[in-house]
Motif scaffolding. Sequence first.
Motif, PDB file in Angstrom:
ATOM      1  N   LEU A  34       0.856  -1.184   0.000  1.00 48.03           N
ATOM      2  CA  LEU A  34       0.000   0.000   0.000  1.00 48.03           C
ATOM      3  C   LEU A  34       0.890   1.231   0.000  1.00 48.03           C
ATOM      4  CD1 LEU A  34      -2.744   1.410   0.228  1.00 48.03           C
ATOM      5  CD2 LEU A  34      -2.588   1.144   2.720  1.00 48.03           C
ATOM      6  N   LEU A  35       0.766   2.060  -1.048  1.00 41.48           N
ATOM      7  CA  LEU A  35       1.579   3.261  -1.213  1.00 41.48           C
ATOM      8  C   LEU A  35       0.720   4.488  -0.950  1.00 41.48           C
ATOM      9  CD1 LEU A  35       4.144   4.791  -2.176  1.00 41.48           C
ATOM     10  CD2 LEU A  35       3.295   4.510  -4.522  1.00 41.48           C
ATOM     11  N   VAL A  36       1.170   5.367  -0.036  1.00 42.57           N
ATOM     12  CA  VAL A  36       0.414   6.569   0.313  1.00 42.57           C
ATOM     13  C   VAL A  36       1.320   7.781   0.119  1.00 42.57           C
ATOM     14  CG1 VAL A  36      -1.068   7.653   2.042  1.00 42.57           C
ATOM     15  CG2 VAL A  36      -0.735   5.171   2.091  1.00 42.57           C
ATOM     16  N   GLU A  37       0.950   8.661  -0.820  1.00 44.36           N
ATOM     17  CA  GLU A  37       1.787   9.815  -1.171  1.00 44.36           C
ATOM     18  C   GLU A  37       0.892  10.913  -1.747  1.00 44.36           C
ATOM     19  OE1 GLU A  37       4.033  12.567  -1.717  1.00 44.36           O
ATOM     20  OE2 GLU A  37       5.263  10.844  -1.131  1.00 44.36           O
ATOM     21  N   ASP A  38       0.970  12.139  -1.183  1.00 42.85           N
ATOM     22  CA  ASP A  38       0.087  13.207  -1.643  1.00 42.85           C
ATOM     23  C   ASP A  38       0.595  13.915  -2.902  1.00 42.85           C
ATOM     24  OD1 ASP A  38       2.192  14.271  -0.105  1.00 42.85           O
ATOM     25  OD2 ASP A  38       1.060  16.110   0.286  1.00 42.85           O
ATOM     26  N   ASP A  39       1.847  13.688  -3.278  1.00 34.79           N
ATOM     27  CA  ASP A  39       2.392  14.235  -4.524  1.00 34.79           C
ATOM     28  C   ASP A  39       2.026  13.268  -5.656  1.00 34.79           C
ATOM     29  OD1 ASP A  39       4.015  14.807  -6.754  1.00 34.79           O
ATOM     30  OD2 ASP A  39       5.589  15.675  -5.492  1.00 34.79           O
ATOM     31  N   GLU A  40       1.087  13.693  -6.535  1.00 37.46           N
ATOM     32  CA  GLU A  40       0.554  12.786  -7.551  1.00 37.46           C
ATOM     33  C   GLU A  40       1.631  12.294  -8.515  1.00 37.46           C
ATOM     34  OE1 GLU A  40      -3.180  12.531 -10.724  1.00 37.46           O
ATOM     35  OE2 GLU A  40      -2.888  14.306  -9.461  1.00 37.46           O
ATOM     36  N   ASN A  41       2.575  13.163  -8.875  1.00 35.09           N
ATOM     37  CA  ASN A  41       3.636  12.754  -9.802  1.00 35.09           C
ATOM     38  C   ASN A  41       4.536  11.694  -9.170  1.00 35.09           C
ATOM     39  OD1 ASN A  41       2.790  14.492 -11.861  1.00 35.09           O
ATOM     40  ND2 ASN A  41       3.982  16.206 -11.042  1.00 35.09           N
ATOM     41  N   LEU A  42       4.931  11.935  -7.909  1.00 32.66           N
ATOM     42  CA  LEU A  42       5.780  10.959  -7.221  1.00 32.66           C
ATOM     43  C   LEU A  42       5.011   9.662  -6.985  1.00 32.66           C
ATOM     44  CD1 LEU A  42       8.441  10.218  -5.874  1.00 32.66           C
ATOM     45  CD2 LEU A  42       7.636  11.330  -3.774  1.00 32.66           C
ATOM     46  N   LEU A  43       3.712   9.776  -6.702  1.00 36.19           N
ATOM     47  CA  LEU A  43       2.879   8.600  -6.492  1.00 36.19           C
ATOM     48  C   LEU A  43       2.891   7.708  -7.733  1.00 36.19           C
ATOM     49  CD1 LEU A  43       0.749   7.226  -4.582  1.00 36.19           C
ATOM     50  CD2 LEU A  43      -0.981   8.523  -5.821  1.00 36.19           C
ATOM     51  N   VAL A  77       2.975  -4.783   3.341  1.00 37.25           N
ATOM     52  CA  VAL A  77       3.814  -3.663   3.760  1.00 37.25           C
ATOM     53  C   VAL A  77       3.132  -2.365   3.343  1.00 37.25           C
ATOM     54  CG1 VAL A  77       5.173  -3.724   1.611  1.00 37.25           C
ATOM     55  CG2 VAL A  77       6.166  -2.682   3.673  1.00 37.25           C
ATOM     56  N   VAL A  78       3.361  -1.316   4.128  1.00 37.12           N
ATOM     57  CA  VAL A  78       2.838   0.018   3.816  1.00 37.12           C
ATOM     58  C   VAL A  78       4.015   0.964   3.634  1.00 37.12           C
ATOM     59  CG1 VAL A  78       1.474   1.979   4.638  1.00 37.12           C
ATOM     60  CG2 VAL A  78       0.702  -0.362   5.111  1.00 37.12           C
ATOM     61  N   LEU A  79       3.992   1.728   2.541  1.00 41.43           N
ATOM     62  CA  LEU A  79       4.994   2.762   2.261  1.00 41.43           C
ATOM     63  C   LEU A  79       4.255   4.084   2.215  1.00 41.43           C
ATOM     64  CD1 LEU A  79       7.894   3.632   1.435  1.00 41.43           C
ATOM     65  CD2 LEU A  79       7.232   3.176  -0.942  1.00 41.43           C
ATOM     66  N   LEU A 103       1.994  -5.248  11.063  1.00 41.71           N
ATOM     67  CA  LEU A 103       2.149  -4.854   9.665  1.00 41.71           C
ATOM     68  C   LEU A 103       3.302  -3.858   9.551  1.00 41.71           C
ATOM     69  CD1 LEU A 103       1.112  -4.821   6.731  1.00 41.71           C
ATOM     70  CD2 LEU A 103      -0.444  -2.969   7.409  1.00 41.71           C
ATOM     71  N   PRO A 104       4.368  -4.184   8.791  1.00 45.54           N
ATOM     72  CA  PRO A 104       5.514  -3.267   8.699  1.00 45.54           C
ATOM     73  C   PRO A 104       5.167  -2.007   7.915  1.00 45.54           C
ATOM     74  CG  PRO A 104       5.847  -5.194   7.293  1.00 45.54           C
ATOM     75  CD  PRO A 104       4.605  -5.448   8.072  1.00 45.54           C
ATOM     76  N   ASN A 149       7.701  -9.873   7.535  1.00 44.02           N
ATOM     77  CA  ASN A 149       6.268 -10.054   7.736  1.00 44.02           C
ATOM     78  C   ASN A 149       5.807 -11.449   7.333  1.00 44.02           C
ATOM     79  OD1 ASN A 149       3.836  -8.871   8.631  1.00 44.02           O
ATOM     80  ND2 ASN A 149       3.144  -8.647   6.529  1.00 44.02           N
ATOM     81  N   THR A 150       6.471 -12.013   6.333  1.00 46.52           N
ATOM     82  CA  THR A 150       6.080 -13.336   5.853  1.00 46.52           C
ATOM     83  C   THR A 150       6.524 -14.441   6.800  1.00 46.52           C
ATOM     84  OG1 THR A 150       6.229 -12.599   3.563  1.00 46.52           O
ATOM     85  CG2 THR A 150       6.285 -14.972   3.943  1.00 46.52           C
TER      86      THR A 150
END
Length: 471
Positions: A34-43, A77-79, A103-104, A149-150
Amino acid sequence: MSFSQPSQLPSSNTHSSNDNTSARDQNADAPKLLLVEDDENLLRLLTIRLQGEGYQVTSSENATQALRLMFNNKFDVVLSDIRMPGLDGLSFFDEILNRYNDLPVVLMTAHGTIKDAVTATQKGVFGFLTKPIDHDELRKVLSRATQKNTSSQMGDWCKDIVTRAPEMTKLLSQAHRIADKNVSVLINGASGTGKELLAKAIHKASDRANKPFVAINCGALPENLLESELFGHTKGAFTGAVQSSTGLFREAHGGTLFLDEIGDMPSSLQVKLLRAIQERTVRPVGSATNIDIDVRIISATHKDLQKEMEEDRFREDLYYRLNVVNLRIPSLKERFEDIPLLTDYLLKQSAERHGVKATQFAPDALKKLVTSDWPGNVRQLVNVVEQCVALTQTPVISLSLVEQALSELSQNWPTLTQARDSFEYQYLCRLLQLADGNVTRASDLAGRNRTDMHKLMKKHGLNAADFRLNN
Protein backbone atom coordinates in the motif's frame (compact mmCIF):
# COMPACT_ATOMS: atom_id res chain seq x y z
CA MET A 1 -9.07 9.23 16.42
CA SER A 2 -11.32 6.36 15.33
CA PHE A 3 -12.16 4.93 11.93
CA SER A 4 -14.73 2.33 12.92
CA GLN A 5 -17.14 3.18 10.08
CA PRO A 6 -15.42 2.83 6.68
CA SER A 7 -18.52 3.98 4.82
CA GLN A 8 -18.32 7.37 6.51
CA LEU A 9 -14.86 8.12 5.20
CA PRO A 10 -14.68 10.74 2.46
CA SER A 11 -13.84 9.48 -0.99
CA SER A 12 -10.58 10.32 -2.68
CA ASN A 13 -8.73 9.68 -5.90
CA THR A 14 -7.19 6.24 -5.62
CA HIS A 15 -4.73 4.57 -7.96
CA SER A 16 -4.77 0.79 -7.91
CA SER A 17 -2.24 -1.46 -9.54
CA ASN A 18 -5.19 -3.11 -11.28
CA ASP A 19 -5.77 0.11 -13.26
CA ASN A 20 -2.33 -0.02 -14.81
CA THR A 21 -1.56 -2.07 -17.90
CA SER A 22 1.69 -3.43 -16.43
CA ALA A 23 -0.17 -4.67 -13.37
CA ARG A 24 -2.12 -7.26 -15.33
CA ASP A 25 0.99 -9.37 -15.63
CA GLN A 26 1.85 -9.24 -11.91
CA ASN A 27 2.23 -12.47 -10.01
CA ALA A 28 -0.77 -12.98 -7.72
CA ASP A 29 1.64 -14.27 -5.06
CA ALA A 30 3.76 -11.10 -5.18
CA PRO A 31 3.92 -8.96 -1.99
CA LYS A 32 0.99 -6.57 -1.65
CA LEU A 33 2.13 -2.99 -1.00
CA LEU A 34 0.00 0.00 0.00
CA LEU A 35 1.58 3.26 -1.21
CA VAL A 36 0.41 6.57 0.31
CA GLU A 37 1.79 9.81 -1.17
CA ASP A 38 0.09 13.21 -1.64
CA ASP A 39 2.39 14.24 -4.52
CA GLU A 40 0.55 12.79 -7.55
CA ASN A 41 3.64 12.75 -9.80
CA LEU A 42 5.78 10.96 -7.22
CA LEU A 43 2.88 8.60 -6.49
CA ARG A 44 2.70 7.58 -10.15
CA LEU A 45 6.49 7.26 -10.47
CA LEU A 46 6.85 5.10 -7.35
CA THR A 47 3.91 2.94 -8.40
CA ILE A 48 5.55 2.17 -11.76
CA ARG A 49 8.94 1.50 -10.16
CA LEU A 50 7.56 -0.76 -7.46
CA GLN A 51 5.47 -2.71 -9.93
CA GLY A 52 8.67 -3.19 -11.88
CA GLU A 53 10.19 -4.66 -8.71
CA GLY A 54 7.39 -7.22 -8.57
CA TYR A 55 5.07 -5.69 -5.97
CA GLN A 56 1.29 -5.60 -6.24
CA VAL A 57 0.79 -1.88 -5.61
CA THR A 58 -2.35 -0.20 -4.36
CA SER A 59 -1.86 3.55 -4.06
CA SER A 60 -3.67 6.44 -2.42
CA GLU A 61 -3.12 10.20 -2.17
CA ASN A 62 -4.04 10.48 1.53
CA ALA A 63 -3.97 8.45 4.73
CA THR A 64 -7.70 8.62 5.36
CA GLN A 65 -8.46 6.91 2.06
CA ALA A 66 -5.62 4.45 2.71
CA LEU A 67 -7.27 3.37 5.96
CA ARG A 68 -10.49 2.75 4.07
CA LEU A 69 -8.61 0.51 1.64
CA MET A 70 -7.12 -1.41 4.53
CA PHE A 71 -10.55 -2.44 5.81
CA ASN A 72 -11.16 -4.54 2.70
CA ASN A 73 -7.65 -5.56 1.65
CA LYS A 74 -4.72 -7.33 3.26
CA PHE A 75 -1.29 -5.80 2.68
CA ASP A 76 2.20 -7.10 3.37
CA VAL A 77 3.81 -3.66 3.76
CA VAL A 78 2.84 0.02 3.82
CA LEU A 79 4.99 2.76 2.26
CA SER A 80 3.78 6.23 3.28
CA ASP A 81 4.79 9.87 3.14
CA ILE A 82 5.16 11.37 6.62
CA ARG A 83 4.13 14.97 5.87
CA MET A 84 0.62 14.98 4.38
CA PRO A 85 -2.42 17.24 4.79
CA GLY A 86 -4.99 15.89 7.20
CA LEU A 87 -3.78 12.69 8.82
CA ASP A 88 0.04 12.73 8.72
CA GLY A 89 2.32 9.70 8.45
CA LEU A 90 2.98 9.25 12.18
CA SER A 91 -0.73 9.52 13.03
CA PHE A 92 -1.47 7.12 10.18
CA PHE A 93 1.05 4.68 11.69
CA ASP A 94 -0.62 4.99 15.12
CA GLU A 95 -3.91 3.93 13.52
CA ILE A 96 -2.22 0.98 11.83
CA LEU A 97 -0.52 -0.01 15.10
CA ASN A 98 -3.86 -0.11 16.91
CA ARG A 99 -5.63 -2.12 14.22
CA TYR A 100 -3.30 -4.32 12.19
CA ASN A 101 -1.08 -6.72 14.05
CA ASP A 102 2.58 -6.49 13.09
CA LEU A 103 2.15 -4.85 9.66
CA PRO A 104 5.51 -3.27 8.70
CA VAL A 105 5.36 0.43 7.81
CA VAL A 106 8.08 2.41 6.00
CA LEU A 107 7.85 6.22 6.17
CA MET A 108 9.24 8.77 3.69
CA THR A 109 9.75 12.52 4.12
CA ALA A 110 11.33 15.46 2.33
CA HIS A 111 11.87 17.01 5.75
CA GLY A 112 14.26 14.43 7.15
CA THR A 113 14.86 15.52 10.71
CA ILE A 114 16.49 13.57 13.51
CA LYS A 115 13.36 14.18 15.59
CA ASP A 116 11.13 12.52 12.98
CA ALA A 117 13.49 9.56 12.62
CA VAL A 118 13.79 9.02 16.38
CA THR A 119 10.04 9.33 16.93
CA ALA A 120 9.28 6.97 14.06
CA THR A 121 11.83 4.37 15.17
CA GLN A 122 10.75 4.41 18.81
CA LYS A 123 7.14 3.96 17.79
CA GLY A 124 8.18 0.82 15.93
CA VAL A 125 8.15 2.03 12.32
CA PHE A 126 10.02 -0.55 10.26
CA GLY A 127 11.99 1.92 8.13
CA PHE A 128 12.51 5.64 7.59
CA LEU A 129 13.63 7.14 4.25
CA THR A 130 14.36 10.72 3.20
CA LYS A 131 13.50 12.26 -0.17
CA PRO A 132 14.72 12.21 -2.84
CA ILE A 133 14.29 8.47 -2.39
CA ASP A 134 17.38 6.34 -3.02
CA HIS A 135 15.89 3.45 -4.98
CA ASP A 136 18.49 0.94 -3.75
CA GLU A 137 17.72 1.83 -0.14
CA LEU A 138 14.00 1.59 -0.84
CA ARG A 139 14.42 -1.82 -2.45
CA LYS A 140 16.44 -3.10 0.52
CA VAL A 141 14.07 -1.88 3.23
CA LEU A 142 10.97 -3.19 1.44
CA SER A 143 12.65 -6.55 0.88
CA ARG A 144 13.47 -6.82 4.60
CA ALA A 145 9.95 -5.72 5.55
CA THR A 146 8.17 -8.29 3.37
CA GLN A 147 10.51 -11.10 4.43
CA LYS A 148 10.03 -10.21 8.07
CA ASN A 149 6.27 -10.05 7.74
CA THR A 150 6.08 -13.34 5.85
CA SER A 151 8.34 -15.43 8.07
CA SER A 152 8.01 -14.05 11.57
CA GLN A 153 4.40 -13.12 12.31
CA MET A 154 3.57 -13.97 15.91
CA GLY A 155 5.17 -17.36 15.55
CA ASP A 156 7.91 -19.36 17.20
CA TRP A 157 9.68 -16.28 18.51
CA CYS A 158 7.00 -15.75 21.18
CA LYS A 159 5.45 -19.23 21.46
CA ASP A 160 6.33 -19.41 25.18
CA ILE A 161 4.23 -16.33 25.97
CA VAL A 162 0.64 -17.50 26.41
CA THR A 163 -1.88 -14.68 25.97
CA ARG A 164 -4.99 -13.40 24.27
CA ALA A 165 -5.23 -10.11 26.18
CA PRO A 166 -5.27 -7.03 23.92
CA GLU A 167 -2.63 -5.32 26.05
CA MET A 168 -0.25 -8.25 25.63
CA THR A 169 -0.97 -8.60 21.91
CA LYS A 170 -0.09 -4.94 21.42
CA LEU A 171 3.03 -5.36 23.55
CA LEU A 172 4.20 -8.36 21.51
CA SER A 173 3.54 -6.46 18.30
CA GLN A 174 5.72 -3.59 19.56
CA ALA A 175 8.41 -6.03 20.69
CA HIS A 176 8.45 -7.70 17.28
CA ARG A 177 8.78 -4.36 15.50
CA ILE A 178 11.87 -3.35 17.44
CA ALA A 179 13.41 -6.84 17.67
CA ASP A 180 15.92 -6.36 14.85
CA LYS A 181 16.48 -2.62 15.37
CA ASN A 182 19.55 -3.32 17.56
CA VAL A 183 18.50 -0.64 20.07
CA SER A 184 18.63 -1.04 23.84
CA VAL A 185 15.33 -2.05 25.44
CA LEU A 186 14.14 -1.43 29.00
CA ILE A 187 11.33 -3.71 30.19
CA ASN A 188 9.25 -2.47 33.11
CA GLY A 189 6.94 -4.68 35.10
CA ALA A 190 6.23 -6.06 38.55
CA SER A 191 8.07 -9.11 39.80
CA GLY A 192 6.77 -12.32 38.26
CA THR A 193 5.24 -10.80 35.12
CA GLY A 194 7.67 -12.54 32.75
CA LYS A 195 10.23 -9.88 31.87
CA GLU A 196 12.96 -12.42 31.04
CA LEU A 197 10.52 -14.38 28.89
CA LEU A 198 9.82 -11.23 26.86
CA ALA A 199 13.55 -10.49 26.58
CA LYS A 200 14.17 -14.01 25.23
CA ALA A 201 11.34 -13.57 22.71
CA ILE A 202 12.85 -10.30 21.44
CA HIS A 203 16.20 -12.06 21.06
CA LYS A 204 14.57 -14.92 19.11
CA ALA A 205 12.88 -12.45 16.75
CA SER A 206 16.08 -10.50 16.13
CA ASP A 207 18.91 -11.08 13.67
CA ARG A 208 21.00 -12.14 16.69
CA ALA A 209 18.83 -15.21 17.31
CA ASN A 210 21.59 -17.67 16.40
CA LYS A 211 23.96 -16.04 18.90
CA PRO A 212 23.95 -16.38 22.71
CA PHE A 213 21.26 -15.02 25.02
CA VAL A 214 22.92 -14.45 28.39
CA ALA A 215 21.03 -13.33 31.52
CA ILE A 216 22.07 -12.11 34.95
CA ASN A 217 20.16 -10.74 37.95
CA CYS A 218 21.96 -7.56 38.98
CA GLY A 219 20.49 -7.68 42.47
CA ALA A 220 21.53 -11.23 43.27
CA LEU A 221 25.31 -10.78 43.63
CA PRO A 222 27.60 -8.65 45.79
CA GLU A 223 29.20 -5.74 43.96
CA ASN A 224 32.66 -7.28 43.50
CA LEU A 225 31.28 -10.57 42.19
CA LEU A 226 28.85 -8.79 39.87
CA GLU A 227 31.68 -6.81 38.31
CA SER A 228 33.68 -9.97 37.71
CA GLU A 229 30.62 -11.78 36.31
CA LEU A 230 29.91 -8.98 33.84
CA PHE A 231 33.36 -7.95 32.70
CA GLY A 232 35.47 -11.02 33.50
CA HIS A 233 38.76 -11.15 35.40
CA THR A 234 42.35 -12.24 35.00
CA LYS A 235 43.97 -15.05 36.95
CA GLY A 236 45.09 -13.74 40.35
CA ALA A 237 43.08 -10.51 40.04
CA PHE A 238 41.68 -11.10 43.52
CA THR A 239 41.65 -13.76 46.21
CA GLY A 240 40.06 -16.88 44.79
CA ALA A 241 40.66 -15.95 41.13
CA VAL A 242 42.54 -19.17 40.39
CA GLN A 243 41.84 -18.88 36.67
CA SER A 244 40.77 -16.23 34.18
CA SER A 245 37.10 -15.62 33.36
CA THR A 246 35.73 -14.16 30.13
CA GLY A 247 32.70 -12.51 31.75
CA LEU A 248 29.11 -12.35 30.52
CA PHE A 249 29.65 -9.48 28.09
CA ARG A 250 32.12 -11.58 26.12
CA GLU A 251 29.98 -14.71 26.47
CA ALA A 252 27.12 -12.78 24.87
CA HIS A 253 29.29 -11.44 22.02
CA GLY A 254 27.18 -11.14 18.88
CA GLY A 255 24.02 -11.84 20.87
CA THR A 256 21.96 -10.35 23.70
CA LEU A 257 22.84 -9.60 27.33
CA PHE A 258 19.81 -9.43 29.60
CA LEU A 259 20.37 -7.38 32.76
CA ASP A 260 17.51 -8.24 35.11
CA GLU A 261 16.74 -5.95 38.06
CA ILE A 262 19.04 -3.27 36.65
CA GLY A 263 17.66 -0.87 39.27
CA ASP A 264 19.58 -2.81 41.93
CA MET A 265 22.98 -2.34 40.30
CA PRO A 266 25.48 -0.53 42.61
CA SER A 267 26.38 3.04 41.57
CA SER A 268 30.06 2.29 40.96
CA LEU A 269 29.15 -0.48 38.53
CA GLN A 270 26.64 1.75 36.78
CA VAL A 271 29.57 3.93 35.71
CA LYS A 272 31.48 0.94 34.31
CA LEU A 273 28.38 -0.39 32.54
CA LEU A 274 27.80 3.01 30.93
CA ARG A 275 31.39 3.09 29.70
CA ALA A 276 31.11 -0.42 28.27
CA ILE A 277 27.92 0.49 26.37
CA GLN A 278 29.34 3.78 25.07
CA GLU A 279 32.75 2.47 24.04
CA ARG A 280 31.64 -1.07 23.15
CA THR A 281 34.57 -2.45 25.07
CA VAL A 282 35.10 -4.16 28.42
CA ARG A 283 38.14 -4.33 30.68
CA PRO A 284 38.35 -7.49 32.81
CA VAL A 285 39.13 -7.02 36.50
CA GLY A 286 42.90 -7.06 36.93
CA SER A 287 43.60 -6.31 33.25
CA ALA A 288 44.93 -3.18 31.57
CA THR A 289 43.54 -4.11 28.16
CA ASN A 290 40.16 -3.21 26.67
CA ILE A 291 38.37 -5.89 24.64
CA ASP A 292 35.88 -5.08 21.88
CA ILE A 293 32.33 -6.39 22.29
CA ASP A 294 29.22 -6.58 20.12
CA VAL A 295 26.27 -7.01 22.46
CA ARG A 296 22.66 -5.88 22.47
CA ILE A 297 21.47 -4.81 25.92
CA ILE A 298 17.99 -5.64 27.18
CA SER A 299 17.42 -4.65 30.79
CA ALA A 300 14.48 -5.00 33.16
CA THR A 301 13.33 -3.66 36.50
CA HIS A 302 10.34 -3.61 38.80
CA LYS A 303 11.50 -0.27 40.23
CA ASP A 304 10.52 3.25 39.20
CA LEU A 305 13.84 4.39 37.72
CA GLN A 306 12.60 7.98 37.43
CA LYS A 307 12.26 8.04 41.22
CA GLU A 308 15.59 6.23 41.61
CA MET A 309 17.28 8.98 39.54
CA GLU A 310 15.65 11.73 41.59
CA GLU A 311 17.06 10.14 44.73
CA ASP A 312 20.55 9.69 43.17
CA ARG A 313 20.40 5.92 43.20
CA PHE A 314 20.44 5.51 39.43
CA ARG A 315 22.51 7.43 36.89
CA GLU A 316 20.52 9.57 34.47
CA ASP A 317 23.01 9.09 31.62
CA LEU A 318 22.84 5.30 31.99
CA TYR A 319 19.04 5.42 32.11
CA TYR A 320 18.84 7.13 28.73
CA ARG A 321 21.33 4.66 27.25
CA LEU A 322 19.23 1.72 28.41
CA ASN A 323 15.79 3.22 27.80
CA VAL A 324 15.91 3.77 24.03
CA VAL A 325 12.74 1.66 23.74
CA ASN A 326 10.54 1.08 26.77
CA LEU A 327 8.16 -1.85 27.07
CA ARG A 328 5.83 -2.34 30.04
CA ILE A 329 4.43 -5.77 30.88
CA PRO A 330 0.98 -5.56 32.51
CA SER A 331 0.36 -7.36 35.78
CA LEU A 332 -1.64 -10.59 35.73
CA LYS A 333 -4.57 -8.77 37.33
CA GLU A 334 -4.56 -6.33 34.38
CA ARG A 335 -4.77 -9.24 31.92
CA PHE A 336 -7.30 -11.36 33.83
CA GLU A 337 -8.69 -12.79 30.57
CA ASP A 338 -5.39 -14.66 30.24
CA ILE A 339 -5.82 -16.55 33.53
CA PRO A 340 -7.99 -19.43 32.17
CA LEU A 341 -5.68 -19.76 29.17
CA LEU A 342 -2.54 -19.74 31.32
CA THR A 343 -4.08 -22.09 33.87
CA ASP A 344 -4.92 -24.67 31.21
CA TYR A 345 -1.43 -24.37 29.68
CA LEU A 346 0.33 -24.69 33.04
CA LEU A 347 -1.92 -27.54 34.16
CA LYS A 348 -1.08 -29.64 31.09
CA GLN A 349 2.65 -28.96 31.50
CA SER A 350 2.69 -29.74 35.21
CA ALA A 351 0.52 -32.86 34.93
CA GLU A 352 2.72 -34.27 32.18
CA ARG A 353 5.91 -33.45 34.05
CA HIS A 354 4.74 -35.12 37.28
CA GLY A 355 2.81 -37.97 35.69
CA VAL A 356 -0.48 -36.86 37.27
CA LYS A 357 -3.86 -37.39 35.57
CA ALA A 358 -5.19 -33.92 36.34
CA THR A 359 -7.17 -32.55 33.40
CA GLN A 360 -8.99 -29.43 34.56
CA PHE A 361 -10.00 -27.12 37.39
CA ALA A 362 -13.55 -27.27 38.71
CA PRO A 363 -15.68 -24.26 37.59
CA ASP A 364 -15.71 -22.69 41.08
CA ALA A 365 -11.95 -23.29 41.38
CA LEU A 366 -11.32 -21.57 38.06
CA LYS A 367 -13.56 -18.67 39.11
CA LYS A 368 -11.47 -18.32 42.28
CA LEU A 369 -8.28 -18.18 40.18
CA VAL A 370 -9.71 -15.54 37.83
CA THR A 371 -10.93 -13.27 40.64
CA SER A 372 -7.80 -13.45 42.83
CA ASP A 373 -5.42 -10.47 43.10
CA TRP A 374 -2.17 -12.26 42.12
CA PRO A 375 0.42 -9.99 43.77
CA GLY A 376 3.08 -12.45 42.60
CA ASN A 377 1.71 -12.36 39.03
CA VAL A 378 2.39 -15.26 36.62
CA ARG A 379 5.12 -16.67 38.86
CA GLN A 380 2.58 -17.03 41.68
CA LEU A 381 0.05 -18.66 39.33
CA VAL A 382 2.70 -21.18 38.29
CA ASN A 383 3.30 -22.06 41.95
CA VAL A 384 -0.42 -22.39 42.70
CA VAL A 385 -0.99 -24.72 39.74
CA GLU A 386 2.10 -26.78 40.66
CA GLN A 387 0.89 -27.23 44.24
CA CYS A 388 -2.63 -28.15 43.12
CA VAL A 389 -1.32 -30.75 40.68
CA ALA A 390 0.96 -32.23 43.35
CA LEU A 391 -1.88 -32.57 45.88
CA THR A 392 -4.89 -33.52 43.77
CA GLN A 393 -6.24 -37.05 43.96
CA THR A 394 -8.81 -36.58 41.19
CA PRO A 395 -8.65 -35.46 37.54
CA VAL A 396 -10.66 -32.33 38.41
CA ILE A 397 -8.89 -29.94 40.79
CA SER A 398 -11.23 -28.70 43.50
CA LEU A 399 -11.85 -25.23 44.93
CA SER A 400 -10.51 -26.32 48.33
CA LEU A 401 -7.10 -27.17 46.83
CA VAL A 402 -6.96 -23.79 45.07
CA GLU A 403 -7.89 -21.96 48.29
CA GLN A 404 -5.25 -23.91 50.21
CA ALA A 405 -2.55 -23.08 47.66
CA LEU A 406 -3.53 -19.41 47.54
CA SER A 407 -3.56 -19.19 51.33
CA GLU A 408 -0.10 -20.70 51.72
CA LEU A 409 1.43 -18.64 48.91
CA SER A 410 -0.29 -15.40 49.93
CA GLN A 411 2.20 -15.08 52.74
CA ASN A 412 4.19 -13.23 50.08
CA TRP A 413 7.54 -14.94 50.44
CA PRO A 414 10.00 -12.14 49.75
CA THR A 415 11.97 -11.95 46.55
CA LEU A 416 15.76 -12.12 46.78
CA THR A 417 15.92 -8.33 46.34
CA GLN A 418 13.37 -7.77 49.12
CA ALA A 419 15.22 -10.16 51.44
CA ARG A 420 18.53 -8.44 50.70
CA ASP A 421 17.04 -4.99 51.36
CA SER A 422 15.59 -6.21 54.66
CA PHE A 423 18.96 -7.62 55.74
CA GLU A 424 20.71 -4.44 54.60
CA TYR A 425 18.37 -2.27 56.67
CA GLN A 426 18.82 -4.38 59.81
CA TYR A 427 22.58 -4.52 59.26
CA LEU A 428 22.84 -0.73 58.95
CA CYS A 429 20.74 -0.16 62.06
CA ARG A 430 22.97 -2.50 64.10
CA LEU A 431 26.11 -0.96 62.59
CA LEU A 432 25.07 2.61 63.47
CA GLN A 433 24.19 1.50 67.00
CA LEU A 434 27.67 -0.01 67.43
CA ALA A 435 29.25 3.18 66.05
CA ASP A 436 27.09 5.42 68.27
CA GLY A 437 25.79 7.18 65.16
CA ASN A 438 29.31 8.03 63.91
CA VAL A 439 29.14 7.55 60.12
CA THR A 440 32.94 7.47 59.69
CA ARG A 441 33.30 4.72 62.31
CA ALA A 442 30.37 2.80 60.80
CA SER A 443 31.97 3.07 57.34
CA ASP A 444 35.23 1.64 58.67
CA LEU A 445 33.44 -1.26 60.34
CA ALA A 446 31.55 -2.05 57.13
CA GLY A 447 34.62 -1.68 54.92
CA ARG A 448 32.91 1.03 52.83
CA ASN A 449 33.65 4.70 52.23
CA ARG A 450 31.57 7.51 53.73
CA THR A 451 29.91 8.36 50.42
CA ASP A 452 28.63 4.80 50.00
CA MET A 453 27.47 4.73 53.60
CA HIS A 454 25.50 7.96 53.21
CA LYS A 455 23.86 6.61 50.05
CA LEU A 456 22.85 3.41 51.83
CA MET A 457 21.47 5.38 54.77
CA LYS A 458 19.50 7.61 52.41
CA LYS A 459 18.16 4.56 50.59
CA HIS A 460 16.73 3.17 53.84
CA GLY A 461 15.69 6.51 55.34
CA LEU A 462 18.18 6.31 58.25
CA ASN A 463 19.48 9.32 60.20
CA ALA A 464 22.79 8.97 62.06
CA ALA A 465 21.59 11.29 64.85
CA ASP A 466 18.86 8.79 65.78
CA PHE A 467 21.56 6.29 66.82
CA ARG A 468 23.58 8.55 69.13
CA LEU A 469 23.26 7.57 72.79
CA ASN A 470 23.34 11.17 73.95
CA ASN A 471 20.74 12.27 71.41
